[in-house]
Design an enzyme around this catalytic site. Structure first.
Site, PDB file in Angstrom:
ATOM      1  N   HIS A  97      -1.803  -5.902   1.777  1.00 46.96           N
ATOM      2  CA  HIS A  97      -3.510  -6.315   0.824  1.00 46.96           C
ATOM      3  C   HIS A  97      -2.417  -7.848   0.450  1.00 46.96           C
ATOM      4  O   HIS A  97      -1.854  -7.330  -0.158  1.00 46.96           O
ATOM      5  CB  HIS A  97      -3.598  -5.480   0.008  1.00 46.96           C
ATOM      6  CG  HIS A  97      -4.962  -5.932  -0.533  1.00 46.96           C
ATOM      7  ND1 HIS A  97      -6.401  -6.612   0.610  1.00 46.96           N
ATOM      8  CD2 HIS A  97      -5.148  -7.569  -1.865  1.00 46.96           C
ATOM      9  CE1 HIS A  97      -6.845  -6.984  -0.250  1.00 46.96           C
ATOM     10  NE2 HIS A  97      -6.101  -8.030  -1.542  1.00 46.96           N
TER      11      HIS A  97
ATOM     12  N   GLU B 266      -9.223  -9.856  -8.015  1.00 51.01           N
ATOM     13  CA  GLU B 266      -8.320  -8.809  -7.481  1.00 51.01           C
ATOM     14  C   GLU B 266      -7.179  -9.045  -8.941  1.00 51.01           C
ATOM     15  O   GLU B 266      -7.101  -7.828  -9.154  1.00 51.01           O
ATOM     16  CB  GLU B 266      -7.443  -8.852  -6.410  1.00 51.01           C
ATOM     17  CG  GLU B 266      -9.526  -8.552  -5.156  1.00 51.01           C
ATOM     18  CD  GLU B 266      -8.765  -9.177  -3.803  1.00 51.01           C
ATOM     19  OE1 GLU B 266      -7.578  -9.050  -3.609  1.00 51.01           O
ATOM     20  OE2 GLU B 266      -9.519  -8.872  -3.030  1.00 51.01           O
TER      21      GLU B 266
ATOM     22  N   ASN C 113      -1.989  -0.436   7.656  1.00 50.20           N
ATOM     23  CA  ASN C 113      -1.428  -1.268   7.021  1.00 50.20           C
ATOM     24  C   ASN C 113      -0.219  -2.129   6.712  1.00 50.20           C
ATOM     25  O   ASN C 113      -0.301  -3.172   6.359  1.00 50.20           O
ATOM     26  CB  ASN C 113      -2.412  -2.690   8.105  1.00 50.20           C
ATOM     27  CG  ASN C 113      -3.587  -2.405   6.699  1.00 50.20           C
ATOM     28  OD1 ASN C 113      -3.958  -1.852   6.418  1.00 50.20           O
ATOM     29  ND2 ASN C 113      -4.454  -3.564   7.537  1.00 50.20           N
TER      30      ASN C 113
ATOM     31  N   TYR D 241     -11.961  -2.767  -3.134  1.00 46.95           N
ATOM     32  CA  TYR D 241     -13.142  -2.724  -2.295  1.00 46.95           C
ATOM     33  C   TYR D 241     -14.347  -2.142  -1.589  1.00 46.95           C
ATOM     34  O   TYR D 241     -15.230  -2.603  -0.843  1.00 46.95           O
ATOM     35  CB  TYR D 241     -12.193  -1.821  -0.865  1.00 46.95           C
ATOM     36  CG  TYR D 241     -11.291  -1.675  -0.397  1.00 46.95           C
ATOM     37  CD1 TYR D 241     -10.166  -3.095   0.226  1.00 46.95           C
ATOM     38  CD2 TYR D 241      -9.459  -1.311  -1.475  1.00 46.95           C
ATOM     39  CE1 TYR D 241      -9.060  -3.320   0.346  1.00 46.95           C
ATOM     40  CE2 TYR D 241      -8.160  -1.578  -1.077  1.00 46.95           C
ATOM     41  CZ  TYR D 241      -7.605  -2.609  -0.158  1.00 46.95           C
ATOM     42  OH  TYR D 241      -6.463  -2.676   0.346  1.00 46.95           O
TER      43      TYR D 241
ATOM     44  N   LYS E  10       0.807  -1.260  -0.199  1.00 46.75           N
ATOM     45  CA  LYS E  10      -0.171  -0.269   0.147  1.00 46.75           C
ATOM     46  C   LYS E  10       0.755   1.422   0.516  1.00 46.75           C
ATOM     47  O   LYS E  10       2.266   0.651  -0.185  1.00 46.75           O
ATOM     48  CB  LYS E  10      -0.993  -0.213   1.286  1.00 46.75           C
ATOM     49  CG  LYS E  10      -1.780  -1.317   1.386  1.00 46.75           C
ATOM     50  CD  LYS E  10      -2.928  -1.062   2.482  1.00 46.75           C
ATOM     51  CE  LYS E  10      -3.538  -2.631   2.425  1.00 46.75           C
ATOM     52  NZ  LYS E  10      -4.889  -2.404   3.733  1.00 46.75           N
TER      53      LYS E  10
HETATM   54  P1  IDP Z   1      -7.579  -6.950   5.233  1.00 51.50           P
HETATM   55  O1  IDP Z   1      -7.745  -5.596   4.514  1.00 51.50           O
HETATM   56  O2  IDP Z   1      -6.437  -8.063   6.285  1.00 51.50           O
HETATM   57  O3  IDP Z   1      -8.570  -8.088   4.218  1.00 51.50           O
HETATM   58  P2  IDP Z   1     -10.410  -6.068   5.947  1.00 51.50           P
HETATM   59  O4  IDP Z   1     -11.595  -5.910   6.769  1.00 51.50           O
HETATM   60  O5  IDP Z   1     -10.429  -6.434   3.928  1.00 51.50           O
HETATM   61  O6  IDP Z   1      -9.312  -6.763   5.719  1.00 51.50           O
HETATM   62  O7  IDP Z   1     -10.242  -4.488   5.178  1.00 51.50           O
HETATM   63  C1  IDP Z   1      -9.631  -3.653   3.970  1.00 51.50           C
HETATM   64  C2  IDP Z   1      -8.726  -2.323   4.604  1.00 51.50           C
HETATM   65  O8  IDP Z   1      -9.740  -1.926   5.252  1.00 51.50           O
HETATM   66  C3  IDP Z   1      -7.542  -2.852   5.669  1.00 51.50           C
HETATM   67  O9  IDP Z   1      -6.611  -3.864   5.250  1.00 51.50           O
HETATM   68  C4  IDP Z   1      -7.288  -1.772   5.996  1.00 51.50           C
HETATM   69  O10 IDP Z   1      -6.114  -0.822   4.878  1.00 51.50           O
HETATM   70  C5  IDP Z   1      -8.625  -0.662   6.518  1.00 51.50           C
HETATM   71  N1  IDP Z   1      -9.991  -1.247   7.722  1.00 51.50           N
HETATM   72  C6  IDP Z   1     -10.444  -2.563   7.916  1.00 51.50           C
HETATM   73  N2  IDP Z   1     -10.745  -1.643   8.983  1.00 51.50           N
HETATM   74  C7  IDP Z   1     -10.168  -0.630   9.347  1.00 51.50           C
HETATM   75  C8  IDP Z   1     -10.465  -0.081  10.585  1.00 51.50           C
HETATM   76  O11 IDP Z   1     -11.507  -0.833  11.580  1.00 51.50           O
HETATM   77  N3  IDP Z   1     -10.817   1.128  10.176  1.00 51.50           N
HETATM   78  C9  IDP Z   1      -9.301   2.073   9.241  1.00 51.50           C
HETATM   79  N4  IDP Z   1      -9.302   1.013   8.273  1.00 51.50           N
HETATM   80  C10 IDP Z   1      -9.730  -0.046   8.121  1.00 51.50           C
HETATM   81 MG    MG Z   2      -9.959  -8.439   3.000  1.00 50.60          MG
END
Ligand code: IDP
Ligand code: MG
Length: 149
Positions: free
Chosen positions: A115, A126, A112, A49, A9
């Site tokens: 992805h 994707e 984080n 997303y 990212k």
């Molecule tokens: P993942 O990336 O581990 O699959 P997902 O739940 O699919 O997690 O969420 C996609 C992305 O959305 C996360 O990697 C993160 O960047 C963002 N995200 C998810 N939940 C939150 C939140 O509560 N606050 C801010 N960003 C979030």
């Molecule tokens: Mg996800």
């Protein structure tokens, strides 16, 4: 042999983590099938997303993911979808185990670093958002007999 979609990212690119992250996948034994640096469009981000559209964090996620270039990659190998998720660690870096990419390199759920597709089906979907078929390289590496029984 499985294929997955992994994306460093914008924060990972800005923080100079690209080499370290690629190194983990390479040295584990996965095969790089495609890679590019790109600034993703809002349309690509929304398609990627789409399951999160309408959630409170979606506007911030969208802004973050288009804020700078990302490194889009296709990795291949045995059970690579699940393995990549394990290597990344939990979504919230606070819950991601030390040794995982998010555990070692992240602090905040909204920054984080990486992805990875969550299933074979998601990976296929994707990959199609970011790559066309001609961009995916099929090849063998001679060391594979040292990686697979
Ligand atoms: P993942 O990336 O581990 O699959 P997902 O739940 O699919 O997690 O969420 C996609 C992305 O959305 C996360 O990697 C993160 O960047 C963002 N995200 C998810 N939940 C939150 C939140 O509560 N606050 C801010 N960003 C979030
Ligand atoms: Mg996800």
């Amino acid at each position: 042999m499985e294929r997955t979609y992994v994306m460093i990212k914008p924060d990972g690119v800005q923080r100079n983590l690209v080499g370290q992250i690629i190194n983990k996948f390479e040295s584990k034994g996965y095969r790089l099938a495609s890679m590019k640096l790109l600034r993703i469009t809002e349309e690509q981000a929304k398609e990627h997303y789409k399951e999160h559209i309408g959630k409170p964090f979606f506007p911030g996620l969208l802004e973050y993911i288009i804020s700078g270039p990302v490194v889009a990659m296709v990795w291949e190998g045995k059970d690579v979808v699940a393995a990549a998720r394990q290597m990344m660690g939990k979504t919230n870096p606070l819950e991601a185990a030390p040794g995982t990419i998010r555990g070692d390199f992240g602090l905040d759920i909204g920054r984080n670093v990486i992805h990875g597709a969550d299933s074979v089906k998601s990976a296929e979907r994707e990959i199609a958002i970011y790559f066309n078929k001609q961009e995916i390289c099929s090849y063998e590496k001679t060391l594979e007999s040292w990686l697979y029984e």
